[in-house]
Design a protein around this motif. Structure first.
Motif, mmCIF file in Angstrom:
data_model
loop_
_atom_site.group_PDB
_atom_site.id
_atom_site.type_symbol
_atom_site.label_atom_id
_atom_site.label_comp_id
_atom_site.label_asym_id
_atom_site.label_seq_id
_atom_site.Cartn_x
_atom_site.Cartn_y
_atom_site.Cartn_z
ATOM 1 N N THR A 83 -3.245 6.100 4.171
ATOM 2 C CA THR A 83 -2.939 6.239 2.731
ATOM 3 C C THR A 83 -3.148 7.543 1.888
ATOM 4 O O THR A 83 -2.180 7.716 1.260
ATOM 5 C CB THR A 83 -4.079 5.074 2.048
ATOM 6 N N LEU A 84 -3.782 8.277 2.355
ATOM 7 C CA LEU A 84 -3.992 9.710 1.814
ATOM 8 C C LEU A 84 -2.791 10.315 2.331
ATOM 9 O O LEU A 84 -2.371 11.150 1.411
ATOM 10 C CB LEU A 84 -5.063 10.447 2.492
ATOM 11 N N ALA A 101 0.603 3.879 -3.093
ATOM 12 C CA ALA A 101 0.195 5.330 -2.652
ATOM 13 C C ALA A 101 1.318 6.231 -2.951
ATOM 14 O O ALA A 101 1.122 7.262 -3.581
ATOM 15 C CB ALA A 101 -0.096 5.541 -1.338
ATOM 16 N N THR A 159 -6.581 -1.985 -1.151
ATOM 17 C CA THR A 159 -7.543 -1.641 -0.010
ATOM 18 C C THR A 159 -8.598 -2.704 0.150
ATOM 19 O O THR A 159 -8.866 -2.960 1.171
ATOM 20 C CB THR A 159 -8.291 -0.204 -0.335
ATOM 21 N N LEU A 174 -9.323 6.742 -3.225
ATOM 22 C CA LEU A 174 -9.121 6.152 -1.962
ATOM 23 C C LEU A 174 -10.511 6.349 -1.287
ATOM 24 O O LEU A 174 -10.880 5.588 -0.554
ATOM 25 C CB LEU A 174 -8.117 7.024 -1.295
ATOM 26 N N SER A 198 -12.742 3.368 -2.215
ATOM 27 C CA SER A 198 -12.183 2.236 -1.889
ATOM 28 C C SER A 198 -12.237 2.016 -0.307
ATOM 29 O O SER A 198 -12.798 1.101 0.140
ATOM 30 C CB SER A 198 -10.542 2.169 -1.752
ATOM 31 N N THR A 225 0.830 -1.190 0.124
ATOM 32 C CA THR A 225 -0.099 0.027 0.023
ATOM 33 C C THR A 225 0.976 1.341 0.160
ATOM 34 O O THR A 225 0.610 2.367 -0.567
ATOM 35 C CB THR A 225 -1.012 0.013 1.183
ATOM 36 N N GLY A 227 -7.504 4.590 5.526
ATOM 37 C CA GLY A 227 -7.676 5.649 4.403
ATOM 38 C C GLY A 227 -6.882 6.797 4.720
ATOM 39 O O GLY A 227 -6.537 7.229 3.685
ATOM 40 N N LEU A 258 -4.764 0.968 -6.399
ATOM 41 C CA LEU A 258 -5.130 1.641 -5.163
ATOM 42 C C LEU A 258 -6.220 0.797 -4.566
ATOM 43 O O LEU A 258 -6.547 0.714 -3.366
ATOM 44 C CB LEU A 258 -5.342 3.153 -5.270
#
Length: 399
Positions: free
Chosen positions: A235-236, A22, A190, A37, A40, A18, A232, A186
């Motif tokens: 990941t962001l 990302a 997830t 994202l 997901s 991940t 999330g 992506l």
């Protein structure tokens, strides 16, 4: 309410893969794919909540429910082969990447120690945790690692200070040129099929018919929503940091392994260590959860006990861990095994998703805890996209 089972899912899908995906998305496309994202996270919350509700309401994990409700012997055998191949072998294949990622993080923090030592040490630590067979011990360790990972990546995001307007624009769906593969990556990193087995298995083991099931389901839904939303946000943070650091520059090939070093000019010397600690935590969490997920799937399909304290269950988890450690330690190329696992997962995800939705709509199984009509309508586009994702992944692997 107490956070716990939902954080296992977050721990499982936030791994080195991940972080790499990302990072590449941010470096190549800036903030443009943030909408992916959001989709997901929403889709994962919907599916994981169903899997969790199955475990809470019936006391059955997804693999056991699959085995007991399929009556035709040939279909039961095919289901067992597919699940064991995709989840059991797949978990073992991905375990090598998890251990390697954790090792890379530790190597960046303590370069004076030989990298050869890190993988076996991490594998031993993970094996000890798994062999305790105790929910509270394993969940406690994972919660600490997820919190550490969250603090690290969110701190690097704050240091990077991305422009808020650009971040908000990223929530508007768009497809920059050559971005489709990254979009699907992506989503695929997830919405992970083995997490459906993991989540349902953990909650099935905690099933207690004397409790207020409605209350437990509400608490579980909240736990799932908060935990996956946190995943999330992590990941962001990674995507946004990579976007600030690398988008529009000639940074070369970005990966989880080298991003820690390359962030140093932008964020200062401490950012290098911050990111390395986050990478290590991500590798460790996935290194512990992947064998658990594989053990739930394999034992459930074979009709063995799926109690975490059961010796056979623990041995299956340890075998998955050892296989991953051998590939990571010996420098073997796991590509062939991972391609097989990806192909099996590509075939398995839509099948399992459709089966899960069908199952949680059966009153004979779920009693009064079936899906609402609204939830079924909302999940339809998710299923259609999962089919598209799987077909794309399989076509890329075959052709």
């Amino acid at each position: 309410m107490r956070l716990g089972p939902g954080l296992l899912v977050t721990a499982a899908f936030i791994g080195p893969g991940t972080i790499t995906t990302a990072s590449v998305a941010g470096a190549n496309f800036g903030f443009a794919l943030i909408w992916t994202l959001l989709f997901s996270v929403v889709a994962t919350i919907l599916l994981q909540s169903m899997a969790a509700r199955l475990g809470v309401a019936t006391g059955l994990d997804l693999a056991s429910a699959l085995r007991t409700t399929i009556q035709t012997p040939i279909f039961k055998a095919l289901a067992a082969i597919l699940v064991i191949s995709a989840i059991g072998i797949g978990s073992a294949a991905y375990e090598a990447g998890n251990l390697t990622g954790a090792s890379l993080g530790l190597q960046e923090i303590m370069p004076s120690i030989s990298p050869i030592l890190w993988t076996p040490l991490i594998a031993i630590l993970s094996a000890v945790l798994l062999y305790t067979g105790k929910h509270k011990v394993i969940e406690g360790a994972l919660i600490v690692l997820v919190v550490l990972m969250s603090l690290v990546f969110i701190s690097t995001l704050v240091m990077a200070a991305p422009p808020l307007g650009e971040v908000l624009k990223g929530f508007i769906p768009s497809l920059p040129e050559d971005s489709l593969t990254t979009v699907l990556a992506l989503i695929g990193t997830t919405i992970v099929p083995y997490n459906l087995f993991l989540h349902s298995g953990v909650l099935a083991e905690k099933h207690d018919s004397s409790k207020n099931i409605d209350k437990v389901i509400k608490e579980t839904n909240l736990d799932t929503s908060i935990s996956i939303t946190l995943g999330g946000i992590i990941t962001l943070a990674i995507l946004s940091t990579a976007s600030v650091a690398f988008y529009g520059t000639d940074a070369g090939k970005i990966s989880a392994a080298n991003m820690a070093v390359q962030l140093e000019p932008l964020l200062g010397g401490m950012a290098h260590y911050f990111f390395a600690i986050g990478l290590c935590a991500a590798g460790l969490t996935s290194a512990i959860t992947a064998p658990l997920a594989g053990a739930y799937a394999v034992c459930g399909m074979l009709g063995w006990s799926t109690q975490m304290s059961n010796t056979r269950f623990k041995l299956v988890a340890i075998v998955i861990l050892v296989f991953g450690a051998l590939v990571a330690s010996l420098g073997l190329d796991p590509v062939a095994v991972i391609i097989f696992a990806q192909a099996a997962n590509g075939l398995l995800l839509p099948i399992v998703t459709c089966y899960l939705v069908w199952l949680v709509n059966q009153k004979s199984v779920m009693k009064g805890y079936t899906n609402s009509l609204l939830l079924n309508l909302v999940i339809v586009p998710v299923i259609l996209l999962i089919f598209g994702l799987s077909l794309y992944k399989l076509s890329n692997l075959i052709f």
